[in-house]
Write a protein that holds these residues in place. Structure first.
Motif, mmCIF file in Angstrom:
data_model
loop_
_atom_site.group_PDB
_atom_site.id
_atom_site.type_symbol
_atom_site.label_atom_id
_atom_site.label_comp_id
_atom_site.label_asym_id
_atom_site.label_seq_id
_atom_site.Cartn_x
_atom_site.Cartn_y
_atom_site.Cartn_z
ATOM 1 N N GLU A 105 0.796 -1.223 0.000
ATOM 2 C CA GLU A 105 0.000 0.000 0.000
ATOM 3 C C GLU A 105 0.833 1.280 0.000
ATOM 4 O O GLU A 105 0.290 2.353 -0.202
ATOM 5 C CB GLU A 105 -0.937 0.024 1.223
ATOM 6 C CG GLU A 105 -2.192 -0.784 1.056
ATOM 7 C CD GLU A 105 -1.954 -2.274 0.885
ATOM 8 O OE1 GLU A 105 -2.610 -2.861 0.013
ATOM 9 O OE2 GLU A 105 -1.125 -2.853 1.607
ATOM 10 N N GLN B 224 -8.575 -0.905 -1.605
ATOM 11 C CA GLN B 224 -7.656 -1.880 -2.187
ATOM 12 C C GLN B 224 -6.564 -1.200 -3.015
ATOM 13 O O GLN B 224 -5.562 -1.825 -3.346
ATOM 14 C CB GLN B 224 -8.423 -2.874 -3.055
ATOM 15 C CG GLN B 224 -9.245 -3.829 -2.234
ATOM 16 C CD GLN B 224 -10.067 -4.777 -3.092
ATOM 17 O OE1 GLN B 224 -10.193 -4.598 -4.307
ATOM 18 N NE2 GLN B 224 -10.633 -5.776 -2.462
ATOM 19 N N HIS B 225 -6.797 0.067 -3.344
ATOM 20 C CA HIS B 225 -5.824 0.821 -4.151
ATOM 21 C C HIS B 225 -5.713 2.239 -3.604
ATOM 22 O O HIS B 225 -5.986 3.207 -4.319
ATOM 23 C CB HIS B 225 -6.256 0.856 -5.618
ATOM 24 C CG HIS B 225 -6.474 -0.499 -6.204
ATOM 25 N ND1 HIS B 225 -5.443 -1.332 -6.547
ATOM 26 C CD2 HIS B 225 -7.611 -1.186 -6.460
ATOM 27 C CE1 HIS B 225 -5.941 -2.470 -7.005
ATOM 28 N NE2 HIS B 225 -7.252 -2.407 -6.957
ATOM 29 N N GLN C 29 0.761 6.665 -3.965
ATOM 30 C CA GLN C 29 1.894 6.647 -4.899
ATOM 31 C C GLN C 29 2.769 7.892 -4.802
ATOM 32 O O GLN C 29 3.963 7.832 -5.070
ATOM 33 C CB GLN C 29 1.430 6.405 -6.345
ATOM 34 C CG GLN C 29 0.523 7.464 -6.914
ATOM 35 C CD GLN C 29 -0.947 7.216 -6.609
ATOM 36 O OE1 GLN C 29 -1.297 6.366 -5.795
ATOM 37 N NE2 GLN C 29 -1.820 7.977 -7.241
#
Length: 142
Positions: free
Chosen positions: A54, A106-107, A111
């Motif tokens: 994650e 889940q995402h 980033q």
């Protein structure tokens, strides 16, 4: 979690539920409950992978440093890390319906995270762990 007894798994689940309902804003917890989203539906991978999937790879060393420093207290501390991780997106989560929440969790959008974002999650988790971990048991009976 493969090495835990059924009773220990039950205790971890109860602790996660307690953290979810007590540490997160009450509106987030209520919204997730109203949508029928259970903690286990999105946290299973978090527990199994210890959030490594994650967060950006460049932050893994900092995360593992914390895990190693916690030693035997890590299983308890993880609950607070996960609650803090969730709280990061409380405003967003309150606007999502069940399927959208599942996909989002889940995402999670980490980033572009750097040291500051990870330190905020870990600091908040450490604060909660210090405040609540030695309080009277809050595990659900049964």
């Amino acid at each position: 979690m493969a090495n835990l007894s059924p009773e220990q798994v039950s205790n971890v689940e109860a602790d996660c539920y307690w953290c979810l309902t007590k540490l997160l804003d009450e509106p987030v917890s209520r919204h997730m409950e109203e949508q029928g989203l259970e903690f286990l539906q999105f946290s299973f991978r978090w527990f199994n992978c210890l959030l490594i999937r994650e967060i950006p790879f460049r932050l893994v060393t900092r995360l593992w440093d914390t895990y190693l420093a916690e030693g035997d207290a890590l299983p308890d501390f993880l609950v607070y890390i996960f609650a803090s991780f969730l709280l990061t997106w409380s405003d967003k989560l309150q606007k999502l319906e069940f399927q959208e929440m599942v996909m989002f969790l889940q995402h999670v959008p980490t980033q572009n995270w750097g040291d500051v974002e990870l330190e905020m999650v870990l600091s908040q988790a450490y604060m909660w762990h210090t405040m609540f971990n030695n309080s009277p048991s809050h595990f659900l009976a049964g």
